[in-house]
Design a protein around this motif. Structure first.
Motif, PDB file in Angstrom:
ATOM      1  N   GLY A   1      14.465  59.984  11.949  1.00 24.94           N
ATOM      2  CA  GLY A   1      14.656  59.377  13.256  1.00 24.94           C
ATOM      3  C   GLY A   1      15.034  60.405  14.306  1.00 24.94           C
ATOM      4  N   PHE A   2      16.045  60.084  15.112  1.00 21.61           N
ATOM      5  CA  PHE A   2      16.480  60.962  16.187  1.00 21.61           C
ATOM      6  C   PHE A   2      17.358  62.118  15.703  1.00 21.61           C
ATOM      7  CE2 PHE A   2      15.240  57.344  18.817  1.00 21.61           C
ATOM      8  CZ  PHE A   2      14.698  57.978  19.935  1.00 21.61           C
ATOM      9  N   GLU A   3      17.636  62.168  14.412  1.00 22.52           N
ATOM     10  CA  GLU A   3      18.508  63.207  13.845  1.00 22.52           C
ATOM     11  C   GLU A   3      19.827  63.269  14.617  1.00 22.52           C
ATOM     12  OE1 GLU A   3      16.339  66.880  13.700  1.00 22.52           O
ATOM     13  OE2 GLU A   3      14.849  66.108  12.302  1.00 22.52           O
ATOM     14  N   ASN A   4      20.421  62.103  14.763  1.00 24.48           N
ATOM     15  CA  ASN A   4      21.645  61.979  15.549  1.00 24.48           C
ATOM     16  C   ASN A   4      22.449  60.808  14.996  1.00 24.48           C
ATOM     17  OD1 ASN A   4      23.245  60.711  17.921  1.00 24.48           O
ATOM     18  ND2 ASN A   4      22.677  62.715  18.737  1.00 24.48           N
ATOM     19  N   HIS A   5      23.760  60.995  14.841  1.00 23.91           N
ATOM     20  CA  HIS A   5      24.616  59.978  14.225  1.00 23.91           C
ATOM     21  C   HIS A   5      24.714  58.688  15.041  1.00 23.91           C
ATOM     22  CE1 HIS A   5      25.738  62.307  10.866  1.00 23.91           C
ATOM     23  NE2 HIS A   5      26.610  63.096  11.450  1.00 23.91           N
ATOM     24  N   LEU A   6      24.373  58.730  16.312  1.00 24.28           N
ATOM     25  CA  LEU A   6      24.550  57.547  17.154  1.00 24.28           C
ATOM     26  C   LEU A   6      23.333  56.631  17.162  1.00 24.28           C
ATOM     27  CD1 LEU A   6      26.385  59.107  20.228  1.00 24.28           C
ATOM     28  CD2 LEU A   6      27.360  58.087  18.180  1.00 24.28           C
ATOM     29  N   PHE A   7      22.268  57.021  16.455  1.00 24.21           N
ATOM     30  CA  PHE A   7      21.050  56.224  16.430  1.00 24.21           C
ATOM     31  C   PHE A   7      20.738  55.797  15.002  1.00 24.21           C
ATOM     32  CE2 PHE A   7      20.917  58.697  20.243  1.00 24.21           C
ATOM     33  CZ  PHE A   7      20.347  57.851  21.197  1.00 24.21           C
ATOM     34  N   ILE A   8      20.155  54.630  14.874  1.00 25.71           N
ATOM     35  CA  ILE A   8      19.879  54.068  13.547  1.00 25.71           C
ATOM     36  C   ILE A   8      18.563  53.298  13.603  1.00 25.71           C
ATOM     37  CG2 ILE A   8      21.073  51.851  13.908  1.00 25.71           C
ATOM     38  CD1 ILE A   8      22.311  52.319  11.059  1.00 25.71           C
ATOM     39  N   GLN A   9      17.931  53.107  12.449  1.00 29.05           N
ATOM     40  CA  GLN A   9      16.654  52.392  12.377  1.00 29.05           C
ATOM     41  C   GLN A   9      16.774  51.174  11.474  1.00 29.05           C
ATOM     42  OE1 GLN A   9      14.405  56.255  11.409  1.00 29.05           O
ATOM     43  NE2 GLN A   9      12.805  54.931  12.195  1.00 29.05           N
ATOM     44  N   ASP A  10      16.014  50.128  11.793  1.00 26.57           N
ATOM     45  CA  ASP A  10      15.906  49.014  10.864  1.00 26.57           C
ATOM     46  C   ASP A  10      14.778  49.305   9.880  1.00 26.57           C
ATOM     47  OD1 ASP A  10      13.506  48.467  12.162  1.00 26.57           O
ATOM     48  OD2 ASP A  10      14.247  46.681  13.202  1.00 26.57           O
ATOM     49  N   TYR A  11      14.535  48.391   8.948  1.00 28.80           N
ATOM     50  CA  TYR A  11      13.548  48.705   7.917  1.00 28.80           C
ATOM     51  C   TYR A  11      12.113  48.641   8.427  1.00 28.80           C
ATOM     52  CZ  TYR A  11      13.627  43.569   7.080  1.00 28.80           C
ATOM     53  OH  TYR A  11      13.598  42.197   7.200  1.00 28.80           O
ATOM     54  N   LYS A  12      11.919  48.210   9.655  1.00 30.03           N
ATOM     55  CA  LYS A  12      10.583  48.230  10.266  1.00 30.03           C
ATOM     56  C   LYS A  12      10.343  49.495  11.076  1.00 30.03           C
ATOM     57  CE  LYS A  12      10.174  43.190  10.560  1.00 30.03           C
ATOM     58  NZ  LYS A  12       9.992  42.026  11.468  1.00 30.03           N
ATOM     59  N   GLY A  13      11.370  50.334  11.186  1.00 26.64           N
ATOM     60  CA  GLY A  13      11.228  51.577  11.932  1.00 26.64           C
ATOM     61  C   GLY A  13      11.631  51.478  13.388  1.00 26.64           C
ATOM     62  N   ASN A  14      12.199  50.344  13.815  1.00 27.80           N
ATOM     63  CA  ASN A  14      12.681  50.209  15.187  1.00 27.80           C
ATOM     64  C   ASN A  14      14.003  50.957  15.347  1.00 27.80           C
ATOM     65  OD1 ASN A  14      10.564  48.338  15.972  1.00 27.80           O
ATOM     66  ND2 ASN A  14      11.631  46.822  14.737  1.00 27.80           N
ATOM     67  N   HIS A  15      14.213  51.546  16.520  1.00 25.68           N
ATOM     68  CA  HIS A  15      15.385  52.381  16.754  1.00 25.68           C
ATOM     69  C   HIS A  15      16.430  51.654  17.600  1.00 25.68           C
ATOM     70  CE1 HIS A  15      13.592  56.190  15.267  1.00 25.68           C
ATOM     71  NE2 HIS A  15      12.464  55.579  15.607  1.00 25.68           N
ATOM     72  N   PHE A  16      17.713  51.941  17.284  1.00 28.47           N
ATOM     73  CA  PHE A  16      18.831  51.331  17.994  1.00 28.47           C
ATOM     74  C   PHE A  16      19.897  52.387  18.266  1.00 28.47           C
ATOM     75  CE2 PHE A  16      16.748  48.077  15.573  1.00 28.47           C
ATOM     76  CZ  PHE A  16      16.786  46.944  16.370  1.00 28.47           C
ATOM     77  N   PHE A  17      20.592  52.191  19.388  1.00 27.74           N
ATOM     78  CA  PHE A  17      21.741  53.030  19.723  1.00 27.74           C
ATOM     79  C   PHE A  17      23.003  52.300  19.302  1.00 27.74           C
ATOM     80  CE2 PHE A  17      25.114  54.038  22.879  1.00 27.74           C
ATOM     81  CZ  PHE A  17      25.308  55.365  22.525  1.00 27.74           C
ATOM     82  N   GLN A  18      23.882  52.999  18.570  1.00 29.74           N
ATOM     83  CA  GLN A  18      25.112  52.384  18.068  1.00 29.74           C
ATOM     84  C   GLN A  18      26.152  52.351  19.181  1.00 29.74           C
ATOM     85  OE1 GLN A  18      26.166  53.179  13.896  1.00 29.74           O
ATOM     86  NE2 GLN A  18      24.571  54.724  13.909  1.00 29.74           N
ATOM     87  N   TYR A  19      26.214  51.224  19.818  1.00 27.33           N
ATOM     88  CA  TYR A  19      27.029  51.026  21.018  1.00 27.33           C
ATOM     89  C   TYR A  19      28.517  51.153  20.736  1.00 27.33           C
ATOM     90  CZ  TYR A  19      27.795  48.777  25.618  1.00 27.33           C
ATOM     91  OH  TYR A  19      28.124  48.508  26.919  1.00 27.33           O
ATOM     92  N   GLN A  20      28.936  50.786  19.520  1.00 25.73           N
ATOM     93  CA  GLN A  20      30.367  50.757  19.205  1.00 25.73           C
ATOM     94  C   GLN A  20      30.831  51.944  18.384  1.00 25.73           C
ATOM     95  OE1 GLN A  20      31.603  47.062  17.489  1.00 25.73           O
ATOM     96  NE2 GLN A  20      31.035  45.851  19.260  1.00 25.73           N
TER      97      GLN A  20
END
Length: 351
Positions: free
Chosen positions: A258-277
């Motif tokens: 993914g973004f190679e960054n601890h604040l971003f995560i992916q679901d099992y479909k490959g969609n990306h999210f920013f960890q707001y909390q």
């Protein structure tokens, strides 16, 4: 992770389990373990692989059996079966890194604890686990280079907040935003290959940062060669536009990490999210599944009446998100184990 595999199939979970059959062949597993052991153990790699082949196979087979039993079991016992399925799979993963596992009896402990006797006003989301110094879980934190978790007390609500497939359920249950979806541009400019993406402008207020300050904040959590940079084109009010620049990847869709960054995560479909909390203490998602399932397993094992009230009572506020977690974890955890074992990211897509 070395690369991404996008696999189109009718039934993703069925395909996942069929791929585990690879690990039921002694020749395959011996070669597989030899590859892991070759660099750290040199000429002894083949010997260690031979010694651990059957142990590895039976851990995988046992994990599959636990999950199979959980699939048809009542929710009163399902978490316990899933938890021990996770334990079996993780023992196999540990064997790929440590041919001497288990070196002593202390590493056979769970490695986490919680209050066995729950309070009368018990709330699932406020329950917490404490990571011990020895046992299975500390070994898992070593694989993810997350030893900072050892000794920490972690609330279940924090763990639930970082599972992307639970985003909607989390917000409905707790009335809080946990993750922000990223809107990624699929356009590729080969003269300047960067990934452009968009976020709600609310992140700037949330972290009390300017646009430039937010970019610097993101770059503090990079784990690879990529970096976030300013995007020169202005955006409409309410959103911000950023660019992700990687010296070896044309687009983040090509990056297995993914973004190679601890604040971003992916679901099992490959969609990306920013960890707001989660902005300071990184918790790998696989460990979040394990710790939540540990608590659920403890509830159904030691607090049967309380567990029944939580999942069957009309007055339970958290019944919904617990059901959702169990369904999602049954699908995603084996997928994450496959990713770990093959060091590749598998995204299963339905036709």
């Amino acid at each position: 992770m070395k690369r991404i595999h996008r696999i189109t199939c009718e039934n993703p979970l069925e395909k996942i389990w069929s791929m585990f059959v690879y690990f039921e062949s002694e020749p395959h597993v011996k070669d597989f373990l030899t590859q892991f052991y070759r660099v750290p153990f040199g000429e002894e790699a083949s010997k260690y692989a031979f010694q651990n082949t059957q142990k590895f196979i039976y851990n995988i087979k046992q994990g599959k059996e636990y999950y199979s039993a959980a699939q048809s079991s009542n929710i009163l016992v399902k978490p316990l079966l899933l938890y021990y399925g996770m334990v079996s799979f993780l023992k196999a993963v540990i064997l790929t890194a440590d041919p001497h596992y288990p070196a002593h009896s202390k590493v056979l402990q769970h490695g986490v604890t919680s209050r066995k006797l729950k309070k009368s006003d018990y709330t699932f989301s406020e329950d917490e686990v404490k990571v011990q110094k020895e046992g299975l879980f500390p070994l898992i934190t070593q694989l993810f280079e997350s030893q900072h978790m050892i000794g920490e007390k972690i609330k279940i609500k924090q763990l639930l907040s970082i599972i992307p497939e639970l985003k909607e359920s989390y917000e409905k249950t707790y009335h809080e935003v946990s993750l922000l979806p990223l809107h990624l541009s699929k356009h590729i400019d080969y003269t300047s290959p960067v990934t452009t993406f968009y976020l709600s402008e609310s992140v700037l207020d949330h972290f009390h940062l300017t646009y430039e300050g937010f970019i610097s904040f993101l770059n503090r959590y990079n784990t690879g060669k990529a970096r976030f940079i300013h995007h020169p084109i202005e955006t409409p009010q309410g959103i911000i536009r950023l660019s992700w620049d990687h010296p070896e990847k044309i687009h983040v869709f090509e990056s297995p990490n993914g973004f190679e960054n601890h604040l971003f995560i992916q679901d099992y479909k490959g969609n990306h999210f920013f960890q707001y909390q989660q902005s300071h203490s990184h918790i790998p998602e696989l460990t979040a599944h394990f710790l939540i399932m540990y608590i659920l397993g403890m509830l159904c094992r030691y607090e049967t009446e309380l567990w029944g009230e939580i999942v069957f009572s009309f007055t339970s506020e958290e019944m919904f998100i617990i059901h959702e977690f169990l369904n999602i974890s049954q699908r995603k955890f084996p997928n994450m184990i496959l990713d770990l074992l093959f060091s590749e990211r598998f995204i299963f897509e339905t036709r």
